[in-house]
Design an enzyme around this catalytic site. Structure first.
Site, mmCIF file in Angstrom:
data_model
loop_
_atom_site.group_PDB
_atom_site.id
_atom_site.type_symbol
_atom_site.label_atom_id
_atom_site.label_comp_id
_atom_site.label_asym_id
_atom_site.label_seq_id
_atom_site.Cartn_x
_atom_site.Cartn_y
_atom_site.Cartn_z
ATOM 1 C CD GLU A 233 -2.956 -1.112 0.322
ATOM 2 O OE1 GLU A 233 -3.380 0.012 0.319
ATOM 3 O OE2 GLU A 233 -3.261 -2.582 0.472
ATOM 4 C CB CYS A 267 -0.928 7.507 0.806
ATOM 5 S SG CYS A 267 -2.686 6.941 2.461
HETATM 6 P P1 NAD Z 1 8.898 4.666 4.321
HETATM 7 O O1 NAD Z 1 8.556 4.384 3.475
HETATM 8 O O2 NAD Z 1 9.803 5.281 4.785
HETATM 9 O O3 NAD Z 1 8.444 3.708 5.383
HETATM 10 C C1 NAD Z 1 7.427 2.771 6.295
HETATM 11 C C2 NAD Z 1 7.799 2.124 7.224
HETATM 12 O O4 NAD Z 1 8.920 0.379 7.113
HETATM 13 C C3 NAD Z 1 8.399 2.136 8.100
HETATM 14 O O5 NAD Z 1 8.195 1.884 9.247
HETATM 15 C C4 NAD Z 1 10.117 1.723 8.021
HETATM 16 O O6 NAD Z 1 10.642 1.578 9.375
HETATM 17 C C5 NAD Z 1 9.893 1.023 7.130
HETATM 18 N N1 NAD Z 1 11.737 0.670 6.975
HETATM 19 C C6 NAD Z 1 12.032 0.993 5.790
HETATM 20 N N2 NAD Z 1 12.935 0.756 5.021
HETATM 21 C C7 NAD Z 1 11.928 -1.154 5.343
HETATM 22 C C8 NAD Z 1 13.543 -1.595 5.256
HETATM 23 N N3 NAD Z 1 13.906 -1.845 4.215
HETATM 24 N N4 NAD Z 1 12.517 -2.907 4.764
HETATM 25 C C9 NAD Z 1 11.417 -3.182 6.431
HETATM 26 N N5 NAD Z 1 11.054 -1.799 6.767
HETATM 27 C C10 NAD Z 1 11.903 -1.037 6.281
HETATM 28 O O7 NAD Z 1 7.343 5.221 5.159
HETATM 29 P P2 NAD Z 1 7.304 6.569 5.174
HETATM 30 O O8 NAD Z 1 7.097 7.696 5.658
HETATM 31 O O9 NAD Z 1 6.901 5.832 6.930
HETATM 32 O O10 NAD Z 1 5.547 6.643 5.303
HETATM 33 C C11 NAD Z 1 4.572 7.885 4.164
HETATM 34 C C12 NAD Z 1 4.848 7.045 2.962
HETATM 35 O O11 NAD Z 1 3.869 6.037 3.197
HETATM 36 C C13 NAD Z 1 4.246 7.544 1.563
HETATM 37 O O12 NAD Z 1 4.861 7.209 0.427
HETATM 38 C C14 NAD Z 1 2.754 7.865 1.679
HETATM 39 O O13 NAD Z 1 2.078 7.500 0.330
HETATM 40 C C15 NAD Z 1 2.846 5.985 2.364
HETATM 41 N N6 NAD Z 1 1.080 5.646 2.430
HETATM 42 C C16 NAD Z 1 1.114 4.566 1.979
HETATM 43 C C17 NAD Z 1 -0.683 4.894 2.379
HETATM 44 C C18 NAD Z 1 -1.802 3.536 1.542
HETATM 45 O O14 NAD Z 1 -2.775 3.077 2.419
HETATM 46 N N7 NAD Z 1 -1.561 3.106 0.320
HETATM 47 C C19 NAD Z 1 -1.156 4.932 3.510
HETATM 48 C C20 NAD Z 1 -0.216 5.548 4.574
HETATM 49 C C21 NAD Z 1 0.627 5.801 3.799
#
Ligand code: NAD
Length: 510
Positions: A233, A267
């Site tokens: 997502e 998002c």
């Molecule tokens: P992010 O991708 O930086 O991090 C998300 C999660 O992934 C965190 O818990 C982080 O610690 C973990 N993570 C990071 N690198 C990883 C790896 N290599 N392996 C495993 N886990 C890892 O995202 P963010 O900044 O926390 O959130 C914002 C983003 O999320 C935006 O792009 C937003 O659009 C998206 N988002 C999407 C939805 C949806 O439902 N489509 C909803 C909310 C947010």
């Protein structure tokens, strides 16, 4: 031992700390979750749902306190924590309490005449240990809803909250602990990217990831090594299309809420607003007037909260600078609020085009760029000119046109004369197309994404031999050839009449 600091981004107040899970912690948790799975999968659905009902009731009882904690953790307005984190969570749990039994019920399916004597069914079996990895922007609903969906379907869950909103991770940990589910069924692994990587490498049976497209790609690559199924997502760059015949006041209110709620860190935020050129000037004026009235610095009555992370604010600034350099005009906002840590003024931009980052990359902040279009065709083209496909909205009083345009937008969710609201209906699936991700949750799909639909076909076992088994002979070839012609050829089938003797005997022996 490494710890994560919890801090209110709106005030810089320290809220405590939490210990990060190490690689060994993750491995131990995985072993416990596997062990727990062998019994949790056999706990009757009704009982699993009783735990979730208790969870829902506890959330409702503690809603005010929970909203307070989520607001402190993220800097969002408390009303938004209640409305957009807690409300959809309890609504979804309630929906599954009512619907899970019918969604997951073993389904009998027809067995064709060629397989005579057998019975066929589809069973929905849990997958095993599900890793739920969450972001910080709606840290409660984006964690609890997938976790609950995985648990209802008989999986055990290892959940990693975002390191940017660890307090909500702790709050969720306490909530689930209060349910007294069997040991190992649900476990929180606090930590950052490293912990996330360890979790992926520990080999869960399914990864449910919500976050950025960049991280989603890394997770999918790591999952591919072990062929772990993933649901992703991811981010968006959602378009809003306003036609001249729309209710312009409603659309302007919708635009500013869609762009600025949660300080734009949604998002599905409206990140690109396209307006039919004949009403463009009038509409831009309405949006500007409404945006300027939004409150950021009232003690208890703010419309816009603080942003959650300084890194995100840097991205917003970078996109704005790029846009202005390329000729965009800031109509209002455009800067951090004086004397505040991470408050950014709601910003309206015009004279934008698709060469600018603000119209291409996810901004994830309170910025609304507006661009005119002059035909339905152009509106659709502009809306689809993005690698993302999460949500979109179409605004027109002509419902035939609105539906026609909505059908041509490549995105997982579409609203008509409304904005972002699809996710509030637990009956609807939710998820993205293109670089906004893969898979769906919420609705029936939200449970089906956590099961293996398993086909079972059974025979009473009283017949010595089947037509397709060894030893092969010429009669079999003829029989199968005639079956193919009879059943699937151009002429209508005539019962057993056209079949060679061997095949007739075979069917009659049943
Ligand atoms: P992010 O991708 O930086 O991090 C998300 C999660 O992934 C965190 O818990 C982080 O610690 C973990 N993570 C990071 N690198 C990883 C790896 N290599 N392996 C495993 N886990 C890892 O995202 P963010 O900044 O926390 O959130 C914002 C983003 O999320 C935006 O792009 C937003 O659009 C998206 N988002 C999407 C939805 C949806 O439902 N489509 C909803 C909310 C947010």
């Amino acid at each position: 031992m490494s710890v994560l600091e919890m801090m209110n981004p709106a005030t810089a107040e320290k809220l405590g700390e939490v210990r990060e899970a190490t690689k060994e912690d993750v491995q131990t948790a995985m072993a416990e979750a596997r062990e727990a799975f062998s019994s949790w999968r056999n706990v009757p659905l009704k009982e699993r749902l009783r735990f979730m009902k208790r969870l829902r009731e506890t959330i409702v009882e503690q809603a005010d306190d929970l909203a307070d904690q989520i607001a402190k953790d993220t800097g969002k307005v408390k009303l938004e924590a209640l409305m957009s984190d807690i409300f959809p969570t309890v609504a979804t749990i309630k929906y599954y309490e009512g619907k899970a039994a019918s969604i997951l019920k073993t389904r009998r399916v027809r067995t064709p005449v060629t397989l005579i004597g057998r019975r066929s069914r589809v069973e929905y079996r849990p997958m095993g240990v599900v890793a739920v990895i969450s972001p910080w922007n709606y840290p409660f609903q984006l964690s609890v809803i997938p976790a609950v969906s995985a648990l209802i379907t008989g999986n055990t869950v290892l959940y990693k909250p975002s390191e940017i909103s660890p307090l909500t991770g702790k709050v969720i940990e306490d909530l689930f602990s209060s349910l007294a589910m069997p040991k190992g069924v649900f476990r929180v692994l606090h930590g950052g990217k490293e912990t996330g990587r360890h979790l992926v490498e520990s080999g869960p049976d399914k990864i449910f990831f919500t976050g950025s497209a960049a991280t989603g790609k890394k997770i999918m690559a790591a999952a591919a090594e072990r062929l772990i199924p993933v649901e992703l997502e991811l981010g968006g760059k959602d378009p809003m299309l306003v036609f001249a015949d729309a209710d312009l006041d409603r659309a302007a209110y919708g635009a500013i809420w869609g762009a600025f709620t949660n300080a734009g860190q949604t998002c599905m935020a409206v990140e690109r607003l396209y307006v039919e050129s004949t009403v463009y000037a009038d509409f831009v004026k309405k949006v500007k007037e409404k945006a300027e009235k939004l409150r950021l610095d009232q003690p208890d009555e703010n419309d816009i909260g603080s942003m959650t992370s300084p890194q995100q604010m840097e991205i917003v600034n970078n996109h704005l600078e790029d846009a202005v350099e390329k000729g965009a005009r800031v109509l209002c906002g455009g800067r951090r609020l004086n004397g505040k840590t991470l408050h950014f003024e709601p910003t309206v931009l015009i004279d934008v085009d698709h060469s600018m980052k603000i119209m291409r990359d996810e901004t994830f902040g309170p910025v609304l760029p507006i661009m005119p279009f002059s035909s339905e065709e152009e509106a659709v083209r502009l809306a689809n000119e993005t690698p993302y496909g999460l949500n979109a909205s179409v605004w027109s009083r002509d419902m035939a046109k609105a539906n026609r345009v909505a059908a041509r937008i490549d995105s997982g969710n579409v609203c008509i004369n409304d904005v972002m609201i699809g996710i509030a209906n637990p009956h609807l699936p939710y998820g993205g197309n293109k670089e906004s991700g893969m898979g769906r949750y919420h609705g029936p799909e939200g449970l089906l994404t956590f099961v293996h639909p398993t086909s079972v076909i059974s025979h009473p076992g009283k017949k010595r031999r089947e037509l397709n088994w060894f030893p092969y002979n010429r009669d079999q070839y003829e029989a199968i050839g005639s079956l193919i012609r009879l059943l699937y050829g151009g002429r209508p089938a005539r019962g057993l009449k056209g079949l060679p003797k061997v095949a007739k005997e075979f069917f009659r022996s049943e």
